[in-house]
Design a protein around this motif. Structure first.
Motif, short mmCIF file in Angstrom:
data_model
loop_
_atom_site.label_atom_id
_atom_site.label_comp_id
_atom_site.label_asym_id
_atom_site.label_seq_id
_atom_site.Cartn_x
_atom_site.Cartn_y
_atom_site.Cartn_z
N PRO A 57 35.30 46.76 7.33
CA PRO A 57 35.41 47.48 8.77
C PRO A 57 36.35 46.43 9.24
N LYS A 58 37.02 46.94 10.44
CA LYS A 58 37.85 46.10 11.04
C LYS A 58 37.22 44.83 11.94
N ALA A 59 35.96 45.30 12.42
CA ALA A 59 35.16 44.12 13.00
C ALA A 59 33.76 44.39 13.27
N VAL A 60 33.08 43.33 13.19
CA VAL A 60 31.54 43.69 13.34
C VAL A 60 31.22 43.30 14.71
N ILE A 61 30.51 43.98 15.47
CA ILE A 61 30.03 43.58 16.91
C ILE A 61 28.54 43.39 17.05
N THR A 62 28.35 42.13 17.25
CA THR A 62 26.92 42.04 17.41
C THR A 62 26.55 41.74 18.74
N SER A 63 24.94 42.31 19.10
CA SER A 63 24.76 41.81 20.41
C SER A 63 23.05 41.80 20.56
N HIS A 73 28.33 33.68 9.67
CA HIS A 73 28.96 33.42 8.35
C HIS A 73 28.71 34.49 7.22
N THR A 74 27.17 34.91 7.24
CA THR A 74 26.76 35.64 6.18
C THR A 74 27.42 37.26 6.42
N CYS A 81 35.26 40.62 7.45
CA CYS A 81 36.11 40.85 8.69
C CYS A 81 35.45 39.79 9.49
N GLU A 82 35.92 39.71 10.85
CA GLU A 82 35.23 38.76 12.11
C GLU A 82 34.27 39.34 12.54
N VAL A 83 33.30 38.60 13.13
CA VAL A 83 32.51 39.03 13.91
C VAL A 83 32.66 38.76 15.44
N PHE A 84 32.35 39.67 16.34
CA PHE A 84 32.60 39.40 17.80
C PHE A 84 31.01 39.73 18.34
N ASP A 85 30.62 38.63 19.02
CA ASP A 85 29.58 38.70 19.76
C ASP A 85 29.73 39.40 21.18
#
Ligand SMILES: [Zn+2]
Length: 281
Positions: A57-63, A73-74, A81-85
């Motif tokens: 995916p382009k990005a993972v968004i966590t919340s 890291h995992t 891809c990068e993770v954006f919180d």
């Protein structure tokens, strides 16, 4: 029309994880969004099964929960891809989010005013404080200096990305994720983040333990509920108790209770620490 699939993260057994990963491989989501610990469990499964070539995916968004370093890291390895919180809530909407610099969270100042307090006073930049939120948009149900139950660190730094929105350095987790620890030198109770790498998470994650939950019952009693992994022995229990004592002192009672399964909390979250003592008041 938006193309969205919603996958329930209440139960994440291997069977369900497999189903989800196969679904995602077919769906090819551009953005993956979910609770930090749930996305982490999917990521761990992807790496274990060698599915990491398929999902980019382009990005993972966590919340919704503290994004531990090991989670970030995992997830980044598994999804490529990068993770954006993201920090938001049902009551007030968007509160703050990471940008591409990952140097903290830009506060959605057009939506909310954030204050960070301890014992009724604003804390300084870089110190932990309980978050109070004033919503600037909701006129039907005003939230003014609303104690949302989270702890964060304000920051007076300026982000290199050029966005002018103020920064908060970090979200430290729920107020209830902070242990109340009696500091002998200071002669008072201080808040200690259980998400700090040294205390629980970093150590427990390197022991043969599948899942764990830590409960602070009172100022001097901690219960650890854990699901044993392969190769777990009594030596690990001794090591764990000694390790926790180093941080929390000798006066604390530590009980370890082994269970076969840890059900998620009613909210669906898998918070690893629950406390009955609030060190911010
Ligand atoms: Zn920025």
């Amino acid at each position: 029309m938006e193309r969205v699939i919603v996958l329930d993260s209440y139960v994440l057994s291997d069977d369900i994880l497999e189903k989800y990963v196969l679904l995602m491989r077919r769906f090819k989501p551009e953005i993956v969004r979910g609770y930090a610990s749930s996305v982490y469990m999917v990521a761990k499964y992807i790496l274990e099964k060698g599915f990491d070539d398929y999902l980019h995916p382009k990005a993972v968004i966590t919340s919704a929960e503290s994004l531990l370093d090991v989670y970030r890291h995992t997830i980044e390895r598994a999804f490529g891809c990068e993770v954006f919180d993201y920090y938001g809530s049902r009551e007030v909407g968007a509160i703050a989010a990471e940008c591409e610099e990952h140097c903290g969270y830009h506060i959605s100042a057009e939506n909310v005013v954030l204050e960070f307090v301890r014992e009724g006073e604003h804390v300084s930049s870089g110190e932990s404080g309980e978050i109070l939120i004033t919503n600037l948009r909701n006129f039907g149900m005003p939230f003014i200096r609303y104690a949302i139950g989270d702890v964060g660190k304000p920051s007076d730094e300026v982000c290199a990305c050029g966005r002018g929105l103020p920064l908060m350095k970090s979200i430290e987790g729920r107020v209830s994720q902070f242990m109340a620890v009696y500091d002998k030198k200071l002669g008072r109770v201080i808040p200690v983040s259980t998400a700090a790498p040294g205390l629980f998470s970093g150590v427990l994650m390197h022991l043969p333990i599948e899942e764990f939950r830590i409960i602070q019952e009172s100022l001097n009693k901690v219960i650890i509920k854990a699901v044993k992994g392969r190769g777990y022995s009594e030596e690990h229990t001794k090591f764990l108790i000694n390790h926790i004592r180093k941080y929390l002192g000798d006066n604390i009672i530590i009980e370890i209770e082994f269970v076969d399964y840890l059900p998620p909390l009613p909210s669906g979250k898998r918070t690893v620490f629950i406390s009955n003592v609030n060190p911010f008041q």
